[in-house]
Design a protein around this motif. Structure first.
Motif, PDB file in Angstrom:
ATOM      1  N   GLU A 102       0.848  -1.198   0.000  1.00 41.38           N
ATOM      2  CA  GLU A 102       0.000   0.000   0.000  1.00 41.38           C
ATOM      3  C   GLU A 102       0.878   1.241   0.000  1.00 41.38           C
ATOM      4  OE1 GLU A 102      -3.687  -0.587   2.566  1.00 41.38           O
ATOM      5  OE2 GLU A 102      -2.247  -1.958   3.423  1.00 41.38           O
ATOM      6  N   LEU A 130      -4.616  -8.558   2.538  1.00 39.90           N
ATOM      7  CA  LEU A 130      -4.647  -7.690   1.363  1.00 39.90           C
ATOM      8  C   LEU A 130      -5.463  -8.346   0.249  1.00 39.90           C
ATOM      9  CD1 LEU A 130      -3.329  -4.971   0.920  1.00 39.90           C
ATOM     10  CD2 LEU A 130      -1.370  -6.122  -0.094  1.00 39.90           C
ATOM     11  N   ALA A 145      -9.222  -8.364   0.853  1.00 38.56           N
ATOM     12  CA  ALA A 145      -9.868  -7.051   0.833  1.00 38.56           C
ATOM     13  C   ALA A 145     -10.277  -6.608  -0.564  1.00 38.56           C
ATOM     14  CB  ALA A 145      -8.937  -6.005   1.452  1.00 38.56           C
ATOM     15  N   ARG A 159     -20.379  -7.842   2.974  1.00 39.84           N
ATOM     16  CA  ARG A 159     -19.275  -7.093   3.572  1.00 39.84           C
ATOM     17  C   ARG A 159     -17.945  -7.624   3.068  1.00 39.84           C
ATOM     18  NH1 ARG A 159     -20.452  -3.866   7.681  1.00 39.84           N
ATOM     19  NH2 ARG A 159     -18.305  -3.865   8.351  1.00 39.84           N
ATOM     20  N   LEU A 160     -17.003  -6.719   2.926  1.00 42.54           N
ATOM     21  CA  LEU A 160     -15.665  -7.130   2.518  1.00 42.54           C
ATOM     22  C   LEU A 160     -14.841  -7.380   3.766  1.00 42.54           C
ATOM     23  CD1 LEU A 160     -14.973  -4.419  -0.161  1.00 42.54           C
ATOM     24  CD2 LEU A 160     -15.046  -6.859  -0.582  1.00 42.54           C
ATOM     25  N   THR A 208     -11.739  -6.811   5.920  1.00 44.92           N
ATOM     26  CA  THR A 208     -10.855  -5.641   5.897  1.00 44.92           C
ATOM     27  C   THR A 208      -9.632  -5.911   6.746  1.00 44.92           C
ATOM     28  OG1 THR A 208     -11.834  -4.665   7.852  1.00 44.92           O
ATOM     29  CG2 THR A 208     -12.817  -4.061   5.746  1.00 44.92           C
ATOM     30  N   ILE A 209      -8.629  -5.088   6.553  1.00 47.61           N
ATOM     31  CA  ILE A 209      -7.518  -5.064   7.497  1.00 47.61           C
ATOM     32  C   ILE A 209      -7.795  -3.842   8.357  1.00 47.61           C
ATOM     33  CG2 ILE A 209      -5.036  -4.920   7.788  1.00 47.61           C
ATOM     34  CD1 ILE A 209      -4.738  -5.880   4.927  1.00 47.61           C
ATOM     35  N   ARG A 244      -2.344  -4.355  13.486  1.00 49.96           N
ATOM     36  CA  ARG A 244      -3.450  -4.607  12.564  1.00 49.96           C
ATOM     37  C   ARG A 244      -3.676  -6.096  12.335  1.00 49.96           C
ATOM     38  NH1 ARG A 244      -2.436  -1.139   7.280  1.00 49.96           N
ATOM     39  NH2 ARG A 244      -4.687  -1.424   7.051  1.00 49.96           N
ATOM     40  N   GLY A 283     -14.110  -1.306  11.801  1.00 48.85           N
ATOM     41  CA  GLY A 283     -14.416  -0.306  10.785  1.00 48.85           C
ATOM     42  C   GLY A 283     -13.594   0.939  11.001  1.00 48.85           C
ATOM     43  N   SER A 284     -12.782   0.933  12.020  1.00 47.64           N
ATOM     44  CA  SER A 284     -12.134   2.185  12.403  1.00 47.64           C
ATOM     45  C   SER A 284     -10.790   2.361  11.731  1.00 47.64           C
ATOM     46  CB  SER A 284     -11.952   2.203  13.908  1.00 47.64           C
ATOM     47  OG  SER A 284     -11.007   3.178  14.252  1.00 47.64           O
ATOM     48  N   GLY A 340     -16.956   6.238  12.300  1.00 47.73           N
ATOM     49  CA  GLY A 340     -15.786   5.521  12.804  1.00 47.73           C
ATOM     50  C   GLY A 340     -14.583   6.398  13.104  1.00 47.73           C
ATOM     51  N   SER A 362      -6.739  -1.880   1.439  1.00 52.02           N
ATOM     52  CA  SER A 362      -7.248  -2.263   2.756  1.00 52.02           C
ATOM     53  C   SER A 362      -8.172  -1.185   3.313  1.00 52.02           C
ATOM     54  CB  SER A 362      -6.100  -2.551   3.721  1.00 52.02           C
ATOM     55  OG  SER A 362      -5.449  -1.363   4.087  1.00 52.02           O
ATOM     56  N   VAL A 363      -7.879   0.072   3.009  1.00 49.98           N
ATOM     57  CA  VAL A 363      -8.705   1.176   3.501  1.00 49.98           C
ATOM     58  C   VAL A 363      -9.979   1.281   2.653  1.00 49.98           C
ATOM     59  CG1 VAL A 363      -8.754   3.642   3.956  1.00 49.98           C
ATOM     60  CG2 VAL A 363      -6.645   2.370   4.282  1.00 49.98           C
ATOM     61  N   GLN A 364      -9.826   1.002   1.377  1.00 50.15           N
ATOM     62  CA  GLN A 364     -10.977   1.023   0.462  1.00 50.15           C
ATOM     63  C   GLN A 364     -12.084   0.106   0.971  1.00 50.15           C
ATOM     64  OE1 GLN A 364     -10.271   0.659  -3.840  1.00 50.15           O
ATOM     65  NE2 GLN A 364     -11.477  -1.208  -3.798  1.00 50.15           N
ATOM     66  N   SER A 365     -11.705  -1.098   1.411  1.00 49.40           N
ATOM     67  CA  SER A 365     -12.735  -2.028   1.862  1.00 49.40           C
ATOM     68  C   SER A 365     -13.384  -1.526   3.150  1.00 49.40           C
ATOM     69  CB  SER A 365     -12.170  -3.435   2.018  1.00 49.40           C
ATOM     70  OG  SER A 365     -11.039  -3.430   2.842  1.00 49.40           O
ATOM     71  N   GLN A 366     -12.618  -0.842   3.996  1.00 48.72           N
ATOM     72  CA  GLN A 366     -13.215  -0.272   5.210  1.00 48.72           C
ATOM     73  C   GLN A 366     -14.286   0.759   4.857  1.00 48.72           C
ATOM     74  OE1 GLN A 366      -9.943   1.455   7.343  1.00 48.72           O
ATOM     75  NE2 GLN A 366      -8.998  -0.506   7.843  1.00 48.72           N
ATOM     76  N   ASN A 410     -17.404  -0.820   3.372  1.00 51.35           N
ATOM     77  CA  ASN A 410     -18.232  -1.416   4.423  1.00 51.35           C
ATOM     78  C   ASN A 410     -18.992  -0.345   5.189  1.00 51.35           C
ATOM     79  OD1 ASN A 410     -17.522  -3.985   3.783  1.00 51.35           O
ATOM     80  ND2 ASN A 410     -15.999  -4.209   5.390  1.00 51.35           N
ATOM     81  N   ASP A 455     -22.966  -0.058   5.743  1.00 52.26           N
ATOM     82  CA  ASP A 455     -23.566   0.012   7.081  1.00 52.26           C
ATOM     83  C   ASP A 455     -24.504   1.207   7.197  1.00 52.26           C
ATOM     84  OD1 ASP A 455     -22.117  -2.162   7.774  1.00 52.26           O
ATOM     85  OD2 ASP A 455     -20.585  -1.071   8.903  1.00 52.26           O
ATOM     86  N   HIS A 464     -19.621  -4.971  -6.289  1.00 57.40           N
ATOM     87  CA  HIS A 464     -19.788  -5.250  -4.867  1.00 57.40           C
ATOM     88  C   HIS A 464     -20.876  -4.398  -4.220  1.00 57.40           C
ATOM     89  CE1 HIS A 464     -18.672  -6.594  -0.897  1.00 57.40           C
ATOM     90  NE2 HIS A 464     -18.774  -5.331  -0.511  1.00 57.40           N
TER      91      HIS A 464
END
Lengths: 363, 469
Positions: A42, A254, A257, A267-268, A270-271, A290, A360-361, B149, B195-199, B202, B206, B227
């Protein structure tokens, strides 16, 4: 097999106002002649810095603090600027993400390629021009002879990237370093540029270091790949093993995701969290804050890159390596994830990461 | 769900054209150039659903998104929100409507005012619409930050102190502040890491569940669109070429453009065989879009003329030559580059290794292609367009031969006129209407016309496709 490029224990630091950023920390890898080697991670993983180091393009406030970069056996880091210049272009070609910015706007595209050829291969101007036209044609620019005299702004984004590839190939290099070559392009254009790169790598027998954040790009084009996280390599493997049997939890995370076509989950996976602060990376394993499988030991011990089968320290010649305590000390809970190949046709791979917290944070 | 029959948003015949007339001289000579960024788009957005809009850059996705909310004034057409036409509202009325209609921008940082703290970014809509003041406002801001979040204690930080994912969360919190019904998301995750994209994806799903939001979701990444979307619209040069429920759009039958987009997705699987369709060229200029079906210049499934006896792919190659001849002003652009078949690498090799400093020259390559013999010239033209040495159909071969003769004499216009009658596709003449191919699933492609003969791959003799000429 001979290695075109060997990077050993490379460390690059940036001295910023806020503190010292270790962008690349003890990185080692090798690229064989003619192979396509992917570097994935990333933003902030250090992949571009690693690529720029190979080209000797790290500028103040950045500094290469240690390690060796051997190109065909010669250490680039101890070369003077003029020797380095002849390696760049002659031995190593480059393709950057923003091809339009990489081309000089006040010279025609053709002139720039011809100039490189004149300079490095000492061709006569008219011969260099012919060669540039043939290259432009080869990379798929229609009507290359007329297009030779076009300025970069007259080219579309995809055509600029094609021209950049022509320029990278112009002096018959042994290695091309391509830093996110398709990130700025549309999918349809991206697919064609990737096809072209693969085709040319084969035809010109040139090795490619392909830096990208997109695992889909790596899967389609590379022979082997290295996954980077926070300045370090966390896993190196031939691509098939990397995708079907990832050894590092970050690699697995990775991959899970990425949304996949045909996947019905709402839902995906996530990391959770984000890349750590590069000035003050977490102690122990950098991924532990993480990592869903992190244990107490992970907060203390920085895992070394080892052969996941034997647990012995990985050398440059190893094809398979991962940096997780599971493979040395062993984690009491183990790594609890599995790879599912959906549909039985091998067309799609899906990773199910069990017991993964759905955080989700971003914190 | 007060009235389930009436969609939340109904867009009819929306057009947005820009005037790109370049300065004084253009105006003096009356050269007006209209960019037809969005050119007649219809869609409905139902309550609680996500409509994905995909297409390459330059297709007009962002202009569409902005026109729907009148961030850009549309040229024609209507946008009905709950039955009321937004395009007819005064700016004060429109401002009041913004409590129902919100927007999330592509670039999180540049969409946030750098001089406002996170709390003020999120609180600003509350102030503007007078929704909350004083301690109530502060409480609401904290609540919003937590909803997306973010830590509520970060309210005093400035946007640049947040990561990209957090900035996008801020942008979403700002949109949520007015408790909207519809959020138009313009590439909300394309600037973010995987990884942030999927957060963030989601989070969006939600929020949709929690607040019953409806999304118009613009993206170029089909994986993301598949998706998140309930229904998908595929956009090309200002128009929708296919729309329908997500599953239907991602399964055949496809519009050829959808098919090409799908096969270009880089699949994260090394054993996946992605050698699908590859489109040539880029999206044509929206200033002067192609006649007929706008996709015909790049379409791999262009419908051959009904009278042709040539195999479809050969016919398409000749048609490509005909099209290029009609627009070319130089014969060289219709021929393969001379010597291109020599391997460039090898050529370099042979001269380069001999060392020495004197400039040297490659074997002479001659000049323009028309100075070559007629035979070589013909070969170069055929090479450029992947044509066989002789076409399998005698009539077609004769026409092609005459056209190449004309090109050889530098009479491009004549060549184009020779080829045109036999090598013009119905797709170049008819603008396809949307054909219903399934429930709620429409494809704007002549191949789905009743008159199209699937087996022959052409239109039945005498059948005229429905599309306007």
């Amino acid at each position: 097999m001979t290695a075109v490029l060997e990077v050993e224990d490379l460390t690059v630091r940036f001295y910023a106002e806020e503190g010292v950023v270790t962008a690349v920390d003890g990185l080692s890898y090798r690229i064989e002649a003619g192979e396509t080697f992917g570097v994935v991670g990333e933003s902030g993983a250090g992949k571009s810095v690693a690529a720029l180091s190979v080209l000797g393009l790290i500028d103040s406030p950045g500094r290469i603090e240690g390690g060796e970069v051997r190109f065909e056996g010669e250490d680039l880091l101890s070369m003077d600027e003029s020797a380095l210049r002849s390696v760049r272009g002659d031995g190593i070609g480059t393709v950057f993400q923003d091809a339009r910015a990489a081309l000089n706007p006040v010279y025609t595209v053709g002139e720039q390629i011809a100039e490189t050829i004149e300079h490095h291969l000492e061709y006569a101007p008219s011969t260099a021009r012919d060669r540039a036209i043939r290259l432009l044609d080869r990379v798929g620019i229609a009507d290359a002879e007329t297009r030779y005299s076009d300025y970069p702004h007259e080219f579309s984004g995809g055509m600029c990237q094609r021209a950049a590839i022509a320029m990278a190939l112009s002096c018959d290099p042994e290695l091309i370093v391509a830093d996110e070559p398709t990130t700025a392009l549309d999918v349809t254009v991206e697919a064609r540029i990737l096809d072209l790169l693969a085709e040319l790598a084969d035809e010109f027998d040139v090795a490619v270091q392909l830096v990208t954040h997109d695992l889909g790009v790596i899967a389609g084009t590379c022979d082997r790949a290295m996954v980077m996280y926070a300045g370090e390599a966390v896993e190196t493997a031939p691509v098939e093993e990397l995708y079907y049997d990832p050894k590092h939890p970050y690699t697995a995370g990775l991959m899970s995701a990425i949304p996949r076509v045909g996947d019905d989950d709402d839902r995906l996976p996530t990391i959770p969290g984000t890349m750590p602060d590069p000035i003050d990376p977490p102690p122990g394993c950098r991924f532990h804050p993480r990592c869903p499988f992190a244990e107490e030991a992970c907060t203390r011990t920085d895992p070394a890159l080892v052969d996941p089968e034997t647990g012995e320290a990985a050398t440059l010649d190893d094809d398979r390596a991962a940096a997780c305590l599971e493979y040395t000390e062993g984690l009491s809970g183990g790594l609890d994830y599995s790879v599912e190949v959906a549909g039985g046709t091998g067309e799609h791979v899906e990773k199910a990461i069990d017991e993964r917290e759905e955080g989700g944070s971003d914190e | 769900m007060s009235d389930s029959a009436e969609p939340v948003l109904r867009v009819e015949g929306l057009k947005t054209h820009y005037d790109s007339t370049d300065g004084f001289l253009d105006r003096l000579f009356g050269r007006s150039r209209r960019v037809r960024a969005v050119d007649g788009v219809d869609f409905e957005l139902r309550e609680g659903e996500t409509l994905g809009v995909v297409g390459e850059s330059g297709c007009g996705k962002t202009t569409l998104a902005r026109s729907v909310l009148r961030l850009i004034e549309p040229t024609a057409g209507s946008v009905y929100h709950r039955g009321e036409d937004l395009t007819a509202l005064s700016s004060a009325e429109l401002r009041d409507r913004r409590t129902d209609l919100q927007y999330v921008f592509q670039d999180p940082l540049s969409s946030l005012n750098p001089r406002l703290t996170a709390g003020d970014v999120v609180g600003e809509p509350l102030d503007v619409h007078g929704l909350a003041t004083g301690s109530e406002r502060d409480e609401r801001v904290r609540e919003l930050l937590e909803t997306v979040g973010l830590n509520a204690n970060y309210a005093d930080r400035y946007p640049h102190e947040f990561s990209g994912g957090q900035q996008q969360r801020l942008g979403i919190a700002r949109a949520l502040a007015v408790e909207p019904e519809v959020i138009v998301c313009d590439e909300p995750v394309s600037a973010l890491d995987a990884s942030v994209q999927s957060q963030v994806l989601n989070l969006l799903s939600d929020l949709q569940e929690e607040f019953g939001l409806s999304y118009v979701f613009i993206a170029h990444d089909l994986r993301v669109v598949e998706h998140v979307s309930d229904r998908v619209a595929v956009m090309y040069l200002g128009e929708f070429v296919e729309r329908g429920p997500t599953d239907a759009v991602f399964e055949p039958p496809h519009h050829p453009y959808t098919e090409a987009l799908l096969s270009a997705i880089p699949e994260p699987d090394p054993l996946w065989d992605g050698d699908g369709i590859r489109l040539t060229g880029t999206v044509p200029s929206p200033i002067d879009p192609p006649d007929g079906c706008r996709f015909h210049t790049r379409c791999p499934r262009l419908v051959p003329d009904a009278n042709s006896d040539l195999p479809a792919d050969v016919w398409r190659s000749v048609a490509a030559l005909a099209r290029r001849a009609a627009s070319a002003d130089d014969v060289t652009s219709l021929t393969a580059t001379r010597g291109a078949d020599d391997r460039t690498a090898r050529l370099g090799e042979s001269t380069r290794r001999s060392g020495g400093s004197s400039p040297r020259s490659d074997p002479a390559t001659g000049s323009g292609p028309t100075e070559a013999s007629r035979e070589t010239f013909g070969g170069l033209v055929r090479e450029e367009f992947d044509l066989p040495e002789t076409l399998p159909d005698a009539d077609a071969e004769e026409t092609l031969g005459e056209a190449i003769d004309a090109l050889y004499d530098d009479r491009i216009g004549t060549a184009a006129t020779l080829l045109e009658p036999a090598f013009t596709s119905p797709c170049e003449r008819h603008h396809p209407p949307e054909y219903e191919v399934g429930v709620d699933h429409g494809i704007a492609c002549l191949r789905y016309d009743d008159g199209f003969d699937e087996e022959a791959g052409t239109f039945e003799e005498g059948a005229e496709p429905a599309g306007s000429v």
